[in-house]
Design a protein around this motif. Structure first.
Motif, PDB file in Angstrom:
ATOM      1  N   ILE A 130       0.849  -1.188   0.000  1.00 13.68           N
ATOM      2  CA  ILE A 130       0.000   0.000   0.000  1.00 13.68           C
ATOM      3  C   ILE A 130       0.887   1.241   0.000  1.00 13.68           C
ATOM      4  O   ILE A 130       1.848   1.331   0.750  1.00 13.68           O
ATOM      5  CB  ILE A 130      -0.938  -0.005   1.216  1.00 13.68           C
ATOM      6  N   SER A 131       0.542   2.171  -0.860  1.00 13.67           N
ATOM      7  CA  SER A 131       1.341   3.387  -1.005  1.00 13.67           C
ATOM      8  C   SER A 131       1.533   4.074   0.347  1.00 13.67           C
ATOM      9  O   SER A 131       0.559   4.373   1.038  1.00 13.67           O
ATOM     10  CB  SER A 131       0.647   4.343  -1.977  1.00 13.67           C
ATOM     11  N   VAL A 133       2.164   7.075   1.036  1.00 16.28           N
ATOM     12  CA  VAL A 133       1.513   8.384   1.110  1.00 16.28           C
ATOM     13  C   VAL A 133       0.048   8.231   1.511  1.00 16.28           C
ATOM     14  O   VAL A 133      -0.495   9.084   2.235  1.00 16.28           O
ATOM     15  CB  VAL A 133       1.646   9.128  -0.239  1.00 16.28           C
ATOM     16  N   VAL A 134      -0.594   7.137   1.111  1.00 19.04           N
ATOM     17  CA  VAL A 134      -1.987   6.898   1.494  1.00 19.04           C
ATOM     18  C   VAL A 134      -2.058   6.610   2.995  1.00 19.04           C
ATOM     19  O   VAL A 134      -2.948   7.109   3.700  1.00 19.04           O
ATOM     20  CB  VAL A 134      -2.594   5.749   0.674  1.00 19.04           C
ATOM     21  N   ALA A 374       5.640  13.855   0.291  1.00 18.96           N
ATOM     22  CA  ALA A 374       4.590  13.722  -0.721  1.00 18.96           C
ATOM     23  C   ALA A 374       4.722  14.801  -1.784  1.00 18.96           C
ATOM     24  O   ALA A 374       4.566  14.538  -2.984  1.00 18.96           O
ATOM     25  CB  ALA A 374       3.221  13.793  -0.058  1.00 18.96           C
ATOM     26  N   HIS A 377       7.739  14.140  -4.183  1.00 23.29           N
ATOM     27  CA  HIS A 377       7.555  13.048  -5.143  1.00 23.29           C
ATOM     28  C   HIS A 377       6.303  13.208  -5.994  1.00 23.29           C
ATOM     29  O   HIS A 377       5.881  12.269  -6.668  1.00 23.29           O
ATOM     30  CB  HIS A 377       7.505  11.712  -4.402  1.00 23.29           C
ATOM     31  N   ASP A 379       3.194  13.573  -5.018  1.00 20.31           N
ATOM     32  CA  ASP A 379       2.030  12.862  -4.484  1.00 20.31           C
ATOM     33  C   ASP A 379       1.212  13.720  -3.534  1.00 20.31           C
ATOM     34  O   ASP A 379       0.404  13.199  -2.758  1.00 20.31           O
ATOM     35  CB  ASP A 379       2.484  11.590  -3.746  1.00 20.31           C
ATOM     36  N   TYR A 383      -2.123  12.827  -1.061  1.00 21.99           N
ATOM     37  CA  TYR A 383      -2.113  13.057   0.386  1.00 21.99           C
ATOM     38  C   TYR A 383      -3.311  13.898   0.807  1.00 21.99           C
ATOM     39  O   TYR A 383      -4.050  13.540   1.737  1.00 21.99           O
ATOM     40  CB  TYR A 383      -0.801  13.758   0.775  1.00 21.99           C
ATOM     41  N   LEU A 403      -6.205   5.288  -2.502  1.00 26.68           N
ATOM     42  CA  LEU A 403      -5.552   4.218  -3.272  1.00 26.68           C
ATOM     43  C   LEU A 403      -5.895   4.321  -4.750  1.00 26.68           C
ATOM     44  O   LEU A 403      -5.025   4.140  -5.615  1.00 26.68           O
ATOM     45  CB  LEU A 403      -5.978   2.854  -2.721  1.00 26.68           C
ATOM     46  N   ALA A 406      -3.922   7.161  -6.186  1.00 29.31           N
ATOM     47  CA  ALA A 406      -2.495   6.812  -6.270  1.00 29.31           C
ATOM     48  C   ALA A 406      -2.232   5.870  -7.438  1.00 29.31           C
ATOM     49  O   ALA A 406      -1.252   6.030  -8.183  1.00 29.31           O
ATOM     50  CB  ALA A 406      -2.038   6.178  -4.958  1.00 29.31           C
ATOM     51  N   ILE A 407      -3.102   4.872  -7.619  1.00 28.08           N
ATOM     52  CA  ILE A 407      -2.941   3.932  -8.736  1.00 28.08           C
ATOM     53  C   ILE A 407      -3.111   4.654 -10.072  1.00 28.08           C
ATOM     54  O   ILE A 407      -2.361   4.422 -11.030  1.00 28.08           O
ATOM     55  CB  ILE A 407      -3.955   2.777  -8.606  1.00 28.08           C
ATOM     56  N   THR A 410      -0.025   6.730 -10.753  1.00 31.84           N
ATOM     57  CA  THR A 410       1.099   5.858 -11.117  1.00 31.84           C
ATOM     58  C   THR A 410       0.950   5.363 -12.545  1.00 31.84           C
ATOM     59  O   THR A 410       1.911   5.367 -13.330  1.00 31.84           O
ATOM     60  CB  THR A 410       1.170   4.662 -10.157  1.00 31.84           C
TER      61      THR A 410
END
Length: 525
Positions: A130-131, A133-134, A374, A377, A379, A383, A403, A406-407, A410
């Protein structure tokens, strides 16, 4: 020959005896003192977390006892200390509101069974996928929620069911605040903030212990008329079996999965952090998950809160000098031995003091370093969206939204290459950089190529791992058309359709310069 074997056996027995003696000496020297320090930190935290969860106060002490003894003995992280955690307060409060305390205990026990099954299936490390940042944003959202809830308690009121109601009710609570409680709560916050600047020798005493004891003594010595903790007996008096829900089994199942997943991820991430703090044995993640599950089964069965690995207690344990799992086990024993005969002492603690402690803990979950990482990078959006969703929706929905985002980000980064063009001397440089150059890159790619003036000398440098047919065709078509109008084009890199390019990217730009790839950094093309 027989005499030699007897001597060898005697030497082996003596070696084992010496090893046991050394372990006992190490335990007395290191683990015993550290267990007392962790006990002093865990006692007020366990009570405060139970209150924040809208659960019976004694349920926090039961969870601390069970978590310390069972996870300490069975778990796979020798120096991690487990008990009720702030990360599950929001979830537990919702479960208590929806189903009542008895059914919440059933959900805790069922979540423990699920954790044991996950540990036996040896998929514990999958939770670490799991990321981060999440997870960090989830904890930040929980921290904000706890701080807003406990602000109501510090001001003399009761926390509302949602963050929105806590927010809109806050101005009225401030106007009609109960001043003695506010003074005590703010004093706890001031002591906890100031404790980081005290001399190192004194700092070894846990700040939460100092704050709670000092404020409790002040509230007893001086005429402070405030609400205090009501235990209704000792932990032994609070033992109860879980209840069976009347219906709505789907919601119960969602509660079980939510508690199991959050408790597992929090415990495993805490174990990873603890491993970074010492040089002793590393964590067996599957065994740790089994230990956490076993503790939750017992805790839920006898009326305790859900249990996770707790980084506050674990870091205190390592800092205090613990060397083995004996420290975590003993801390649970000390809580049991203290609260059975001395429950009346705990009942002297003002609720406003615990509210101040929990406000600080909640704010500490919102770490500036996580926000900076975050942002660095790319992200930060993940966040912020995750934290806001956790605060204003609920924890499960917030994590799922985080999630998914984030996916999506990515995937977007993987399938989208960066295309830049810039004049350099008497020629133009075009760089196509990224993991993959696919049809999704075509709008930006064709726009950049079309912006290059006609009749120029152009070098196109391709630094991607994969290029699909559409992108290849677009570049070759542009090259053919551009050269037909008087320009020259040199392609550096791989432009073969469907081929991975990593092994061909050496010396693509200015081969005589070993640092040529650095010229592709943004703003330096």
């Amino acid at each position: 020959m027989r005499n030699i074997e007897q001597r060898d056996n005697q030497d082996l027995d003596q070696g084992r005896k010496d090893s046991r003696i050394d372990a006992i000496r190490s335990g007395i020297r290191h683990d015993l003192p550290s267990s007392l320090v962790v006990f002093l930190v865990a006692l007020p935290l366990s009570v405060g977390i139970a209150m924040a969860s809208n659960a019976p106060v004694l349920a926090g002490l039961i969870a601390a006892i069970v978590g310390g003894i069972i996870v300490g003995a069975v778990g796979g992280s020798p120096l991690q200390v487990s008990g009720p955690a702030a990360g599950l307060t929001v979830v537990v409060a919702d479960l208590v509101s929806d189903f009542g305390w008895a059914v919440t205990c059933l959900i805790t026990a069922a979540a423990g069974v699920l954790q044991v099954l996950l540990g036996l299936s040896r998929v514990a490390r999958a939770a670490l996928a799991i990321s981060p940042v999440v997870v960090h944003a989830m904890l930040a959202g929980i921290g904000i929620t706890i701080a807003l809830q406990q602000a109501q308690v510090l001001l003399g009121g009761k926390s509302k069911s949602t963050v929105w109601h806590n927010l809109i009710d806050l101005p009225g609570q401030i106007i009609g605040a109960h001043r003695p409680g506010v003074i005590l709560g703010v004093l706890v916050i001031v002591i906890l903030i100031a404790w980081r600047w005290v001399p190192a020798k004194i700092r070894g005493i846990p700040g939460p212990l100092v704050a709670i004891v000092a404020v409790t003594v002040i509230s007893v010595v001086f005429p402070f008329h405030v609400r205090r903790i009501n235990l209704d007996g000792s932990p032994l008096d609070a033992l109860q079996l879980p209840g069976i829900p009347d219906g709505n089994w789907g919601a119960v199942a969602i509660g079980v999965v939510t508690v199991a997943l959050i408790a597992s991820v929090e415990s495993l991430l805490s174990a990873v952090s603890v491993d970074r703090m010492h040089n002793g044995p590393r964590t067996d993640f599957n065994r740790e998950l089994i230990g956490q599950g076993a503790a939750n089964i017992v805790s839920g069965t006898i009326g305790g809160l859900p249990i996770t690995g707790v980084i506050v207690r674990s870091s205190t344990n390592v800092t205090a000098g613990a060397k083995s799992r004996a420290s975590g086990i003993l801390h649970g024993v000390w809580i049991l031995l203290f609260t059975v005969p001395f429950a009346e002492l705990v009942e002297e603690i003002p609720t406003a003091a615990l509210a101040g402690l929990l406000i600080v803990i909640g704010i500490q979950l919102l770490k500036p370093a996580h926000i900076e990482t975050a942002s660095k990078h790319g992200d930060l959006a993940v966040y912020v969206v995750t934290a806001v969703s956790v605060v204003f929706l609920n924890l499960l929905q917030g994590v799922m939204i985080g999630l998914a985002l984030a996916i999506a980000l990515t995937g977007w980064r993987v399938i989208r290459a960066r295309v830049e063009a810039k004049p350099l001397g008497d020629e133009w440089r075009v760089a196509v950089v990224g993991a993959a150059c696919t049809f999704l890159t075509l709008p930006g790619l064709t726009r950049v190529l079309a912006s290059i003036p006609a009749g120029q000398k152009v070098t196109v440098s391709i630094l991607v791992n994969y290029m699909d047919h559409a992108a290849h065709q677009a570049i070759t078509d542009w090259q053919r058309q551009y050269e037909a109008t008087g320009g020259t084009v040199q392609i550096q890199g791989v432009v073969q359709t469907g081929h991975f390019a990593r092994r061909h990217t050496r010396n693509l730009i200015e081969p005589e310069r070993p640092d040529a790839a650095a010229s592709l950094a943004p703003g330096q093309l």
